[in-house]
Design a protein around this motif. Structure first.
Motif, PDB file in Angstrom:
ATOM      1  N   TYR A  86       0.828  -1.205   0.000  1.00 24.01           N
ATOM      2  CA  TYR A  86       0.000   0.000   0.000  1.00 24.01           C
ATOM      3  C   TYR A  86       0.863   1.256   0.000  1.00 24.01           C
ATOM      4  O   TYR A  86       0.573   2.225  -0.700  1.00 24.01           O
ATOM      5  CB  TYR A  86      -0.946   0.024   1.204  1.00 24.01           C
ATOM      6  CG  TYR A  86      -2.141  -0.871   1.066  1.00 24.01           C
ATOM      7  CD1 TYR A  86      -3.177  -0.542   0.195  1.00 24.01           C
ATOM      8  CD2 TYR A  86      -2.253  -2.042   1.813  1.00 24.01           C
ATOM      9  CE1 TYR A  86      -4.288  -1.359   0.063  1.00 24.01           C
ATOM     10  CE2 TYR A  86      -3.355  -2.861   1.683  1.00 24.01           C
ATOM     11  CZ  TYR A  86      -4.368  -2.520   0.814  1.00 24.01           C
ATOM     12  OH  TYR A  86      -5.458  -3.329   0.682  1.00 24.01           O
ATOM     13  N   VAL A  87       1.918   1.237   0.808  1.00 27.32           N
ATOM     14  CA  VAL A  87       2.803   2.398   0.880  1.00 27.32           C
ATOM     15  C   VAL A  87       3.431   2.656  -0.485  1.00 27.32           C
ATOM     16  O   VAL A  87       3.449   3.791  -0.977  1.00 27.32           O
ATOM     17  CB  VAL A  87       3.887   2.203   1.973  1.00 27.32           C
ATOM     18  CG1 VAL A  87       4.929   3.314   1.917  1.00 27.32           C
ATOM     19  CG2 VAL A  87       3.244   2.138   3.354  1.00 27.32           C
ATOM     20  N   ASN A  88       3.936   1.599  -1.126  1.00 26.14           N
ATOM     21  CA  ASN A  88       4.538   1.756  -2.450  1.00 26.14           C
ATOM     22  C   ASN A  88       3.523   2.224  -3.488  1.00 26.14           C
ATOM     23  O   ASN A  88       3.831   3.073  -4.328  1.00 26.14           O
ATOM     24  CB  ASN A  88       5.189   0.443  -2.899  1.00 26.14           C
ATOM     25  CG  ASN A  88       6.427   0.124  -2.098  1.00 26.14           C
ATOM     26  OD1 ASN A  88       7.101   1.008  -1.583  1.00 26.14           O
ATOM     27  ND2 ASN A  88       6.735  -1.159  -1.970  1.00 26.14           N
ATOM     28  N   ALA A  89       2.301   1.678  -3.426  1.00 28.30           N
ATOM     29  CA  ALA A  89       1.259   2.111  -4.365  1.00 28.30           C
ATOM     30  C   ALA A  89       0.908   3.576  -4.140  1.00 28.30           C
ATOM     31  O   ALA A  89       0.712   4.335  -5.092  1.00 28.30           O
ATOM     32  CB  ALA A  89       0.015   1.235  -4.228  1.00 28.30           C
ATOM     33  N   ALA A  90       0.850   3.990  -2.875  1.00 27.78           N
ATOM     34  CA  ALA A  90       0.528   5.386  -2.560  1.00 27.78           C
ATOM     35  C   ALA A  90       1.599   6.314  -3.125  1.00 27.78           C
ATOM     36  O   ALA A  90       1.289   7.294  -3.810  1.00 27.78           O
ATOM     37  CB  ALA A  90       0.399   5.573  -1.053  1.00 27.78           C
ATOM     38  N   PHE A  91       2.863   6.024  -2.864  1.00 28.24           N
ATOM     39  CA  PHE A  91       3.937   6.873  -3.377  1.00 28.24           C
ATOM     40  C   PHE A  91       4.067   6.746  -4.892  1.00 28.24           C
ATOM     41  O   PHE A  91       4.526   7.673  -5.551  1.00 28.24           O
ATOM     42  CB  PHE A  91       5.259   6.581  -2.681  1.00 28.24           C
ATOM     43  CG  PHE A  91       5.322   7.144  -1.277  1.00 28.24           C
ATOM     44  CD1 PHE A  91       5.110   8.493  -1.044  1.00 28.24           C
ATOM     45  CD2 PHE A  91       5.583   6.325  -0.198  1.00 28.24           C
ATOM     46  CE1 PHE A  91       5.164   9.021   0.233  1.00 28.24           C
ATOM     47  CE2 PHE A  91       5.646   6.838   1.097  1.00 28.24           C
ATOM     48  CZ  PHE A  91       5.428   8.191   1.307  1.00 28.24           C
ATOM     49  N   GLY A  92       3.628   5.615  -5.444  1.00 29.71           N
ATOM     50  CA  GLY A  92       3.636   5.430  -6.887  1.00 29.71           C
ATOM     51  C   GLY A  92       2.695   6.369  -7.622  1.00 29.71           C
ATOM     52  O   GLY A  92       2.835   6.586  -8.825  1.00 29.71           O
ATOM     53  N   THR A  93       1.746   6.950  -6.913  1.00 32.17           N
ATOM     54  CA  THR A  93       0.819   7.907  -7.529  1.00 32.17           C
ATOM     55  C   THR A  93       1.431   9.299  -7.639  1.00 32.17           C
ATOM     56  O   THR A  93       0.828  10.188  -8.217  1.00 32.17           O
ATOM     57  CB  THR A  93      -0.481   8.038  -6.702  1.00 32.17           C
ATOM     58  OG1 THR A  93      -0.175   8.671  -5.452  1.00 32.17           O
ATOM     59  CG2 THR A  93      -1.158   6.702  -6.477  1.00 32.17           C
ATOM     60  N   GLY A  94       2.595   9.468  -7.044  1.00 32.02           N
ATOM     61  CA  GLY A  94       3.202  10.793  -6.986  1.00 32.02           C
ATOM     62  C   GLY A  94       2.987  11.469  -5.647  1.00 32.02           C
ATOM     63  O   GLY A  94       3.369  12.621  -5.457  1.00 32.02           O
ATOM     64  N   ALA A  95       2.373  10.748  -4.700  1.00 31.74           N
ATOM     65  CA  ALA A  95       2.155  11.317  -3.369  1.00 31.74           C
ATOM     66  C   ALA A  95       3.494  11.686  -2.745  1.00 31.74           C
ATOM     67  O   ALA A  95       4.498  11.016  -2.959  1.00 31.74           O
ATOM     68  CB  ALA A  95       1.422  10.318  -2.474  1.00 31.74           C
ATOM     69  N   LEU A  96       3.482  12.742  -1.964  1.00 36.83           N
ATOM     70  CA  LEU A  96       4.689  13.211  -1.301  1.00 36.83           C
ATOM     71  C   LEU A  96       4.717  12.928   0.186  1.00 36.83           C
ATOM     72  O   LEU A  96       5.711  13.195   0.845  1.00 36.83           O
ATOM     73  CB  LEU A  96       4.872  14.709  -1.544  1.00 36.83           C
ATOM     74  CG  LEU A  96       5.087  15.105  -2.992  1.00 36.83           C
ATOM     75  CD1 LEU A  96       5.161  16.613  -3.120  1.00 36.83           C
ATOM     76  CD2 LEU A  96       6.330  14.446  -3.550  1.00 36.83           C
ATOM     77  N   GLY A  97       3.612  12.400   0.725  1.00 33.82           N
ATOM     78  CA  GLY A  97       3.576  12.109   2.147  1.00 33.82           C
ATOM     79  C   GLY A  97       2.592  11.015   2.478  1.00 33.82           C
ATOM     80  O   GLY A  97       1.637  10.778   1.741  1.00 33.82           O
TER      81      GLY A  97
END
Length: 136
Positions: A86-97
């Motif tokens: 989930y963390v990788n998928a979240a940051f994979g969207t371009g999320a910064l935090g």
């Protein structure tokens, strides 16, 4: 600086809004991912804070869709999901935090500043949003 919040748990969403309002302009709160995309397009917030698990459109898909619209909003996930996928998928969207909800402190906390341009994994939502606004 303006913030749009999205979470499907109304009580939690209201608490987050109350804690951020003294420091940021909370434009609106919404309860699903599609509403986040619609309102972010209309309101053009500086930051969107969203959960991963939401109805209609989950947070990861909402963040992808938002970025596809050309939005310049910075994305911060506030979620119970700490699993690396989930963390990788979240940051994979371009999320910064990403702030885990289970241990999230939504008020000011004395934590060190993050590095400019790098994703932030924090336990303080207030500090995470502030760092993102300063470092962009």
């Amino acid at each position: 600086m303006s913030v749009l919040l999205a979470d499907d748990h109304g009580d939690f969403l209201a608490a987050v809004a109350r804690h951020l309002e003294p420091h940021f302009e909370v434009l609106k709160t919404v309860g699903n991912g599609q509403a986040l995309v619609d309102e972010a397009t209309r309101l053009e917030p500086d930051v969107v804070v969203l959960d991963i698990s939401m109805p209609v459109l989950n947070g990861i898909e909402a963040a992808r869709k938002l970025k596809a619209t050309g939005s310049s909003a910075r994305v911060v996930f506030l979620t119970v999901h700490a699993d690396p996928d989930y963390v990788n998928a979240a940051f994979g969207t371009g999320a910064l935090g990403l702030c885990p909800q289970v241990r999230a402190r939504v008020g000011p906390a004395a934590l060190p500043q993050g590095s400019p341009g790098r994703p932030i994994f924090r336990f303080s939502l207030h500090r995470t949003v502030r760092v993102l606004l300063v470092t962009g």
